[in-house]
Design a protein around this motif. Structure first.
Motif, PDB file in Angstrom:
ATOM      1  N   GLU A   1       0.833  -1.196   0.000  1.00  0.00           N
ATOM      2  CA  GLU A   1       0.000   0.000   0.000  1.00  0.00           C
ATOM      3  C   GLU A   1       0.865   1.242   0.000  1.00  0.00           C
ATOM      4  O   GLU A   1       2.019   1.208   0.432  1.00  0.00           O
TER       5      GLU A   1
ATOM      6  N   ASN B   1       0.423   5.307   1.216  1.00  0.00           N
ATOM      7  CA  ASN B   1      -0.450   6.304   1.842  1.00  0.00           C
ATOM      8  C   ASN B   1       0.011   7.701   1.478  1.00  0.00           C
ATOM      9  O   ASN B   1       1.105   8.118   1.852  1.00  0.00           O
TER      10      ASN B   1
ATOM     11  N   THR C   1      -5.099   5.763 -10.667  1.00  0.00           N
ATOM     12  CA  THR C   1      -5.598   4.487 -11.182  1.00  0.00           C
ATOM     13  C   THR C   1      -4.533   3.810 -12.037  1.00  0.00           C
ATOM     14  O   THR C   1      -4.263   2.609 -11.899  1.00  0.00           O
TER      15      THR C   1
ATOM     16  N   GLU D   1      -1.779   2.385  -9.948  1.00  0.00           N
ATOM     17  CA  GLU D   1      -2.207   1.154  -9.285  1.00  0.00           C
ATOM     18  C   GLU D   1      -2.175  -0.022 -10.255  1.00  0.00           C
ATOM     19  O   GLU D   1      -1.720  -1.114  -9.913  1.00  0.00           O
ATOM     20  N   GLN D   2      -2.600   0.224 -11.504  1.00  0.00           N
ATOM     21  CA  GLN D   2      -2.595  -0.850 -12.503  1.00  0.00           C
ATOM     22  C   GLN D   2      -1.174  -1.298 -12.816  1.00  0.00           C
ATOM     23  O   GLN D   2      -0.889  -2.493 -12.906  1.00  0.00           O
TER      24      GLN D   2
ATOM     25  N   GLY E   1       0.595  -2.512  -9.094  1.00  0.00           N
ATOM     26  CA  GLY E   1      -0.095  -3.385  -8.149  1.00  0.00           C
ATOM     27  C   GLY E   1      -0.122  -2.809  -6.743  1.00  0.00           C
ATOM     28  O   GLY E   1      -0.472  -3.492  -5.787  1.00  0.00           O
ATOM     29  N   VAL E   2       0.259  -1.525  -6.601  1.00  0.00           N
ATOM     30  CA  VAL E   2       0.229  -0.877  -5.289  1.00  0.00           C
ATOM     31  C   VAL E   2      -1.174  -0.338  -5.052  1.00  0.00           C
ATOM     32  O   VAL E   2      -1.787   0.243  -5.944  1.00  0.00           O
ATOM     33  N   LYS E   3      -1.688  -0.522  -3.840  1.00  0.00           N
ATOM     34  CA  LYS E   3      -2.981   0.067  -3.516  1.00  0.00           C
ATOM     35  C   LYS E   3      -2.731   1.446  -2.908  1.00  0.00           C
ATOM     36  O   LYS E   3      -2.028   1.570  -1.908  1.00  0.00           O
ATOM     37  N   VAL E   4      -3.246   2.483  -3.560  1.00  0.00           N
ATOM     38  CA  VAL E   4      -3.001   3.847  -3.084  1.00  0.00           C
ATOM     39  C   VAL E   4      -4.129   4.302  -2.164  1.00  0.00           C
ATOM     40  O   VAL E   4      -5.305   4.219  -2.519  1.00  0.00           O
ATOM     41  N   ASN E   5      -3.762   4.745  -0.956  1.00  0.00           N
ATOM     42  CA  ASN E   5      -4.740   5.376  -0.063  1.00  0.00           C
ATOM     43  C   ASN E   5      -4.467   6.872  -0.094  1.00  0.00           C
ATOM     44  O   ASN E   5      -3.414   7.329   0.347  1.00  0.00           O
TER      45      ASN E   5
END
Lengths: 270, 372
Positions: free
Chosen positions: B48, B50, B64, B67-68, B71-75
Motif C-alpha cells: 500500500e 499512503n 488508477t 495502481e494498474q 499493483g500498489v494500492k493507493v490510499n
C-alpha cells in the motif's frame, strides 16, 4: 413514577456539550502549553484594538436588534389580528426561509448584492457588498424571524376581552395599544430582543461574506485568534476572547431576564 | 465555520469543474494520452502507499494508472492547510509515506527530522525538472536532497484592462486612490505583508520589527481603498468586472483570464513571492519503494503534462512543458521568464518571529473597524 428521570439525558447533554467545553475554554485561557499563566490572558484584555472590535460588534448587534424590533412588531401585530388560517399561512411564508441553511442564505445574498442587483440597476462595475449598510441588512434579514415569532405568539394569545374592556371604558385604538397591548407584549419583546441580540453579537459569517472581510467583528477576531495567532500551539488569546464574549452574552441575558421577571405570561419562541 | 465555507466552495468548484470538463471532454477525448513518455515499464511492487495531498491536486486517472502498473494500492487523503499536515505528520503513528508540503513547511519538516533523503537512482525522471526550479528549491531544501518540486507559481496583480488605464508594473498601484473601492487585498498574513514590505523596498522575509511596523502602517492606509480582503471569492468578483485590481496567485489568475479576456496578470517590478508545492518521502514511510516509483511516475513527461493541465498550476517539468501547447508555454503567467523569476523569492519559515507578523496582522484587522 418519577418524571425527573426523563431529564437525565438532557442533563448529560448539557454537561458534555456545554459545561465541559466551557471548562476547556477556561483552561486554555490560563494554561499556555502546559504552564499556568495569566500573561497571555492579561495581554489580550489590555489590548485596546480588541475592545474597539467588541464595541463595533455591540453597536452592530444593537442596530440589528432595533431594526428587527421596529420592522417585526407591526408585522407580528398585523398577523395576530388576522383570521387564523390566513395568519398561519402568512407566518409559514415568513419562516420558510429559516428551513434553509443560514450559510447558504448568506451566500445567496452575496450573489444578489455583488452581481444580481447591481447589474439590474445598470451598475456594470459596481457592487453593493462591502458596506456597513449591506452587512446590517443581511443581519436583519437573517434574524428578523426570531423577532417576529415570539412577538406573534404573545400577541395572538392576548386576551381579547381586555381590549373590549378598554374600548368600553372609552379608550381609542391608540390608547388601547399603548396602555394595554404594548405592556402585555413585553415578554414577547424581551424574548425577541434576546433571540436577535445574542446571535447578532456573535455573527461572523455575514461580516466575512457580505462585508468582504472588511467588517472585522468579534466573531471574526476569535476565528483569527484560533487560526492564525495560535501558531505556537496555544489557544490563550482565542479562549480569553471567547470568555469575554460569553460574559457579554451572559450579562445581556441577565438584564433581559430581569426585565422579564415579573411577567407571568412567557413569550416563548414557538 | 471557515472550513465549512471552504468545503462549500470546494464543492461548488468541483461541480463547476465537472460541468466544464464535460464540455471539454468531447474535444479532448482522443488526445488524452496517459502512456509513458519513454515507454517506461514499472515493476510490480505491491503493498500500500499512503499519500497526503491538497484537494483537487492530482488527476485521479494517474492514481488508477499507477495502481494498474505497479499493483500498489493507493490510499489518498486530502487536506487543506500545511498546519493541518504538520499535525498529522507529527503523530507518532502517522501512516503516511508521501506528501506534498509547501516550501516553508519543508524547512519545518527538516528541522523536526521527519523526512528521508530521496534515492535519485530510483527517480530517473527527475532529470525532466528545470534546473532554474532546482536553483530556487535549493534555498529551502539545501542540495535538493529531500524534495522535488511538484507544482509552482507566483503571486502578482490581476487587473482589468478596461478599468485600469495606468501602467501596472508596481505594487504601488494598489495604493492609488483612483481605484478606491475596486482593489482586493489577499486575506493571509504572509501574502499581505509581502506586498507591503516589497513595495517599501524591504525583504518579504524581513525579521526587522521596524519594517513590519512600517508595512503594517501602509496596510492600514490602504484599508479605505480596498473593496475587501479575500481569497477564493476574489476570482468570481474580478471575472465579472466587479473589481479592477487584485492580489492573486498565478494559478488562479490563469483560471480567471480563461473566463474574461480583459484581464491581465503582472508580477510587479519590486518582486514577489514564488511558491512551490513539493513531493517528499517521510522518514517512517513503510513503502519506500512504491513512494519513489510514484515520484518517478509523476515526473514522466506525458503524465506531468496531463496533470498540470488538470490542476491548472505551473509544472516544473521541462518534458511536460515541451508537450503543452503555446497557450501555456507562451504565457508569462504560466511560464514566467527568467527575468521575472529573478525578481521573486520564496517564503522562509520565520520560526518564533512569525508572532510579530501575527500581532501586526491582528492590529491591522482591529484598525479596520475604525477606518471604513
Amino acid at each position: 413514577m418519577k418524571r425527573k428521570y426523563f431529564a437525565y439525558p438532557y442533563i448529560l447533554w448539557m454537561v458534555l456539550f456545554i459545561a465541559v467545553p466551557m471548562l476547556f475554554i477556561l483552561y486554555y485561557a490560563v494554561n499556555v502549553n502546559g504552564e499556568w499563566t495569566l500573561t497571555k490572558a492579561w495581554a489580550t484584555l489590555s489590548d485596546a484594538g480588541r475592545w474597539r472590535i467588541l464595541w463595533l460588534s455591540v453597536k452592530m448587534a444593537f442596530e440589528t436588534t432595533l431594526i428587527c424590533l421596529v420592522l417585526g412588531y407591526p408585522i407580528a401585530y398585523i398577523l395576530s389580528n388576522m383570521n387564523k388560517t390566513v395568519a398561519g399561512f402568512l407566518s409559514v411564508l415568513f419562516f420558510v426561509p429559516m428551513w434553509m441553511n443560514f450559510v447558504l442564505r448568506t451566500y445567496a445574498w452575496q450573489a444578489i448584492l455583488e452581481y444580481f442587483l447591481p447589474n439590474l440597476l445598470g451598475m456594470k462595475n459596481g457592487t453593493l457588498t462591502g458596506t456597513e449598510a449591506s452587512v446590517l441588512m443581511v443581519l436583519v434579514y437573517n434574524f428578523i424571524p426570531f423577532m417576529i415569532m415570539p412577538l406573534y405568539n404573545t400577541l395572538s394569545k392576548l386576551d381579547k376581552s381586555l381590549l373590549e374592556a378598554a374600548r368600553d371604558l372609552g379608550a381609542n385604538s391608540l390608547i388601547t395599544f399603548v396602555r394595554v397591548v404594548l405592556p402585555l407584549s413585553v415578554p414577547g419583546i424581551v424574548s425577541g430582543i434576546t433571540m436577535v441580540f445574542i446571535p447578532a453579537i456573535t455573527a461572523f459569517t455575514v461580516p466575512a461574506l457580505i462585508g468582504n472581510g472588511k467588517y472585522h467583528l468579534y466573531g471574526n477576531e476569535i476565528e483569527l485568534a484560533f487560526k492564525t495567532l495560535s501558531g505556537q500551539g496555544d489557544f490563550a488569546v482565542g479562549s480569553t476572547l471567547s470568555l469575554i464574549l460569553l460574559l457579554c452574552v451572559l450579562i445581556s441575558t441577565l438584564i433581559m431576564n430581569h426585565v422579564d421577571k415579573d411577567q407571568q405570561q412567557g413569550g416563548q419562541m414557538w | 465555520m471557515k472550513k465549512l465555507l471552504a468545503l462549500l466552495l470546494a464543492l461548488l468548484m468541483v461541480l463547476s469543474f465537472a460541468a466544464c470538463q464535460k464540455e471539454e471532454a468531447g474535444e479532448a477525448e482522443e488526445e488524452a494520452d496517459y502512456s509513458f513518455a519513454d515507454g517506461d515499464q514499472y515493476e510490480q511492487i505491491g503493498g500500500e502507499l499512503n499519500i497526503l495531498n491538497w484537494g483537487e491536486y492530482i488527476d485521479e486517472e494517474l492514481i488508477t494508472l499507477f495502481e494498474q502498473e505497479t499493483g500498489v494500492k493507493v490510499n489518498y487523503t486530502e487536506l487543506t492547510s500545511n498546519e493541518e499536515m504538520l499535525i498529522k505528520l507529527r503523530a507518532a503513528d502517522s501512516p503516511y509515506d508521501l506528501c506534498f508540503p509547501s516550501d516553508y513547511t519543508i524547512e519545518k519538516l527538516l528541522n523536526e527530522d521527519l523526512l528521508q533523503p530521496l534515492d535519485m537512482s530510483k527517480i530517473p525522471n527527475a532529470k525532466n525538472i528545470q534546473t532554474r526550479m532546482l536553483e530556487v528549491t535549493n534555498t529551502f531544501d539545501p542540495g535538493n536532497k529531500y524534495s522535488l518540486p511538484y507544482m509552482w507559481g507566483t503571486v502578482g496583480i490581476l487587473y482589468n484592462t478596461t478599468m485600469v488605464d495606468d501602467v501596472v508594473d508596481s505594487w504601488d498601484i494598489l495604493w492609488n486612490e483612483k481605484y478606491a473601492g475596486q482593489i482586493w487585498q489577499y486575506d493571509s498574513v504572509r501574502d499581505a505583508f509581502a506586498v507591503s514590505l516589497l513595495r517599501l523596498g524591504y525583504d518579504m522575509n524581513s525579521t526587522n520589527p521596524d519594517q513590519i511596523e512600517a508595512a503594517k502602517q501602509e496596510l492600514i492606509k490602504q484599508i479605505p481603498l480596498l473593496k475587501g480582503l479575500g481569497t477564493d471569492n476574489i476570482r468570481s468578483s474580478i471575472i465579472n468586472g466587479k473589481a479592477a485590481l487584485a492580489v492573486i496567485y498565478s494559478g488562479d489568475a490563469i483560471m480567471c483570464m480563461d473566463e474574461n479576456e480583459d484581464l491581465a496578470y503582472v508580477v510587479p517590478k519590486e518582486g514577489s513571492n514564488l511558491w512551490f508545492d513539493n513531493v517528499v518521502v517521510l522518514k517512517n514511510a513503510k513503502n519506500v519503494e512504491a513512494a519513489h516509483a510514484f515520484i518517478n511516475f509523476l515526473n514522466d513527461g506525458n503524465l506531468a503534462a496531463r496533470n498540470t493541465e488538470y490542476i491548472g498550476y505551473s509544472t516544473p517539468s521541462q518534458a511536460a512543458m515541451d508537450r503543452l501547447d503555446e497557450y501555456y508555454t507562451k504565457s508569462d503567467t504560466f511560464n514566467p521568464s527568467d527575468e521575472i523569476l529573478s525578481r521573486c523569492g520564496v517564503y522562509h519559515d520565520l520560526g518564533a518571529f512569525i508572532e510579530v507578523y501575527n500581532k501586526a496582522w491582528d492590529e491591522f484587522k482591529a484598525a479596520m473597524g475604525s477606518n471604513n
